[in-house]
Structures are given as C-alpha cells and as structure tokens.
Scaffold this active site. Structure first.
Site, PDB file in Angstrom:
ATOM      1  N   ALA A 136       0.860  -1.186   0.000  1.00 42.82           N
ATOM      2  CA  ALA A 136       0.000   0.000   0.000  1.00 42.82           C
ATOM      3  C   ALA A 136       0.896   1.236   0.000  1.00 42.82           C
ATOM      4  CB  ALA A 136      -0.945  -0.027   1.193  1.00 42.82           C
ATOM      5  N   GLU A 137       0.850   2.032   1.051  1.00 45.14           N
ATOM      6  CA  GLU A 137       1.678   3.232   1.171  1.00 45.14           C
ATOM      7  C   GLU A 137       1.542   4.139  -0.050  1.00 45.14           C
ATOM      8  OE1 GLU A 137       5.641   1.937   2.077  1.00 45.14           O
ATOM      9  OE2 GLU A 137       5.054   1.046   3.983  1.00 45.14           O
ATOM     10  N   GLY A 138       0.344   4.134  -0.667  1.00 47.93           N
ATOM     11  CA  GLY A 138       0.077   4.964  -1.830  1.00 47.93           C
ATOM     12  C   GLY A 138       0.018   4.193  -3.133  1.00 47.93           C
TER      13      GLY A 138
END
Length: 387
Positions: free
Chosen positions: A348-350
C-alpha cells in the site's frame, strides 16, 4: 514540503535531504501553542454540515454528451461512470485532463507493534518507518516509482514518528487533545493541497503496525469479528497473525463503547496519524477535491468520515483491492467498488491508489476529447440506443 523539527523530546534522526513535514511543527512556537489551547473543541456536526453533495447538474450534462459520442452505445463502460463522477466532483461537465494528482503520506509509529504483530521486529519498528520515509523522500519505493510513472507528486507528513501511540489492546492510543490537534492539522493539509490546485488527492499511510490499527477500527465500524478483519499485513507467519488477532480483538473491546464518538474512538484505538488522515479526508470532501483511496488504512479512516458526514463516500473512489479482509469489508460499508481488482497487491503506502490513477485519467481524457457524432460529422446510427 517544508523541512521541520521532530516534536519528540529525544529527536529522532530525519533523512538528511528530506523535506519531512511534522504535524507538531504547525504549533511549534509558544504563540501558536497558546492559540491552539484556546481553540474550542471540534464540533463534528458543524464540519459535517459543510460536506455537500456533488453537482448533479454537471453530471447530467456530461451524461447527455457521453450519450452522443461517436462510439458504440455505452462504449466506454465504467469509464463513463467515472467521468460522470468526476464531473459531479468538479462541478462542471467540461472535463479537463487530470494534471495535479497528489499523494499525501501520513507517517506514524504504533505501540501495538511491540507485540510482534508485524514482519518487522518490534525493536526495529521506528528505524524501519524512518527508512521507508527516506526511501519515499528520495523518490523510491512503489509509491515513488508509480508516482513518477503516472505524473503524480508525493508529500510526506510525519505525525508521530519516533513517538509511538499507546498499545491499543490495553491503553489509549493518544489523548483527546492530541487527537483533536492532529485532526485539525490534517484538515489544514487538505486545505493547503486544495489551494495549491490538486485535482485528485491520494491519501496513504506508513508505519509498522498500521494495519493492526486499521483492522481494529474496521472491526468496530463494520461489526465483524477480529479474525474476519485481520489479515497478514506485512506478510506475517501464523504465530504473528494469531498475536495480531488477539490484539485486534482486545482493541475492539475497548473501542466498541465509544463507537458513537469518532474522536474518542481515534483516541482509544486509532492514534494521531489516523486522526490526521481522518481530518484530511473530511476536509478534502468539504473542499470538493476528488479522493482516490489507497488500502486498508485509508478505508478505515474513510469509514470514520462516513460516520461524521454521510455524504462523504460520494466524493471517494477506491483504488486497487488488497488481500486484506478489512479492506473489502470497509469498501462494502462505503458502497465502493475498487477500480483495480484481481492482482492481490499487498503493497500500500500509496501504491494501491496510484495503480488506479491511470484509469481515472483515461476516463477524464476520453470524456473531454472524444467527439460526438455531430462534431465528427458522422451520421448517428438510426437504431442506436443506450444499453
């Protein structure tokens, strides 16, 4: 991004070249601290009243135009729905290309990581969070690669790096005052992004133990059991997954009694980073900026915003679907379908939001640039109808 000091009493080393922003820096001076202390408590009902519906007139105008495009009936499929959604969010049927997509990454450390609920060793949690931030600041990681590929920019906001939240299975994540301060800071960041002309916002989170917090919030907000909302996160083994389930279960017990008070729920089992993210999402809705959600962490915050302002999901889109069970549960609660599915991307993390950005860009560009039958000088088929 502006460089700033870390608020910890024992400063945590920051990336040498970083422009890492910290929420506490917004109230660093004594004058600012005094002003903060005088603020009235957050009134979520008043904030919710400012969250309006998308522009239905703009949607209808674009639907009419799309119906006349010189392509097969409903030839763009779901891309037409996305274009109409974007018209409502922007308040105009004259779509322009998406050119200022902005990823905003909120970073924080979590006390629950000390239980060994992540693939990262508890003793290394803060160091790993900082290493990830260095990587993102240098344009690396999945978020950096995809942002460069799809023409987005990235901003990192350090909320509680080096200052882990309380261990949510047995103590509060943060005080009510800290939650309100972080919530306001998140709202201010959304205001700044809206004022700078961002046309799509992609919120994200970084921090070891973050998916455990998201699972606890999702379990409380969806009414599901701990095991049903707890995934493998960073790729934990069976023993760590069972510890994670136990932590989520105990945190949910602490969170259920305050379900009706979103700020108190964040204080009990969320944390300052989740409060900043929630404030950011709510203010993005108020400012009418389209939002493309990332993974399980951002959807947990989006459910909180939904409970504050019931219209808020009308301003949100879901990016790629992750294998985390809490992610699917949250999207169901928000009545959102992921734009990208079937790839089982855990990162994830963007990255999950960015994977869907080209789909949204395509919808905007096609709706803006394709010609109608009249414009193209092509006779419209006599038997043509929308299907």
């Amino acid at each position: 991004m502006d460089a700033s000091e870390n608020p910890s009493s024992e400063p945590v080393e920051q990336p040498e070249s970083a422009e890492l922003e910290t929420v506490a820096a917004k109230t660093a001076s004594s004058a600012a601290a005094e002003a903060e202390a005088e603020l009235a408590p957050l009134d979520l009902d008043k904030l919710a009243d400012r969250a309006d519906r998308p522009d239905e007139a703009a949607r209808e105008l674009l639907r009419t135009r799309l119906a006349g495009l010189a392509i097969p009936a409903a030839g763009l499929g779901r891309l037409e729905e996305l274009a109409v959604w974007l018209a409502g969010a922007r308040g105009t049927a004259d779509l322009r290309p998406i050119s200022r997509a902005r990823v905003v990454v909120f970073a924080g450390d979590h006390g629950v990581a000390s239980l060994g609920v992540s693939a990262t060793a508890p003793a290394d949690a803060t160091a790993v969070t900082l290493a990830r931030l260095r990587q993102i600041e240098d344009g690396g990681g999945a978020v950096g690669v995809l942002a460069a590929l799809y023409g987005a920019t990235v901003r990192v906001v350090g909320v509680s790096v080096g200052q882990p939240s309380g261990r949510i299975d047995r103590e509060d994540a943060a005080s009510r005052a800290e939650i309100e301060e972080a919530f306001r800071a998140g709202m201010a960041i959304a205001d700044a992004e809206a004022d700078s002309g961002a046309d799509v916002l992609i919120p994200a989170m970084v921090g070891v133990g973050g998916s455990t917090v998201a699972s606890a919030l999702s379990g409380v907000l969806t009414g599901k059991d701990a095991a049903a909302v707890t995934g493998r996160g960073s790729g934990v083994d069976d023993a760590a997954w069972m510890r994670k389930c136990a932590a989520v279960r105990d945190a949910m017990r602490r969170g259920r009694p305050v379900l009706g008070d979103q700020l108190e729920l964040l204080a009990k089992i969320g944390g300052r980073d989740y409060a900043a993210l929630t404030g950011f999402l709510l203010q993005a809705v108020v400012r009418r900026v389209p939002v493309l959600l990332d993974g399980v962490t951002t959807t947990a915050a989006a459910m909180l915003v939904q409970r504050i302002a019931y219209r808020s999901p009308q301003w949100l889109l879901a990016g790629a679907l992750s294998p985390e069970p809490a992610h699917k549960s949250a999207l169901d609660r928000l009545s959102l379908d992921p734009l990208v599915d079937g790839y089982a991307v855990r990162q994830a993390e963007g990255a999950l939001g960015l994977l869907a950005l080209p789909v949204l860009k395509a919808a905007a560009a096609l709706a803006a640039e394709l010609q109608t039958f009249e414009e193209a000088g092509i006779p419209e088929p006599v038997l043509r109808s929308r299907v």
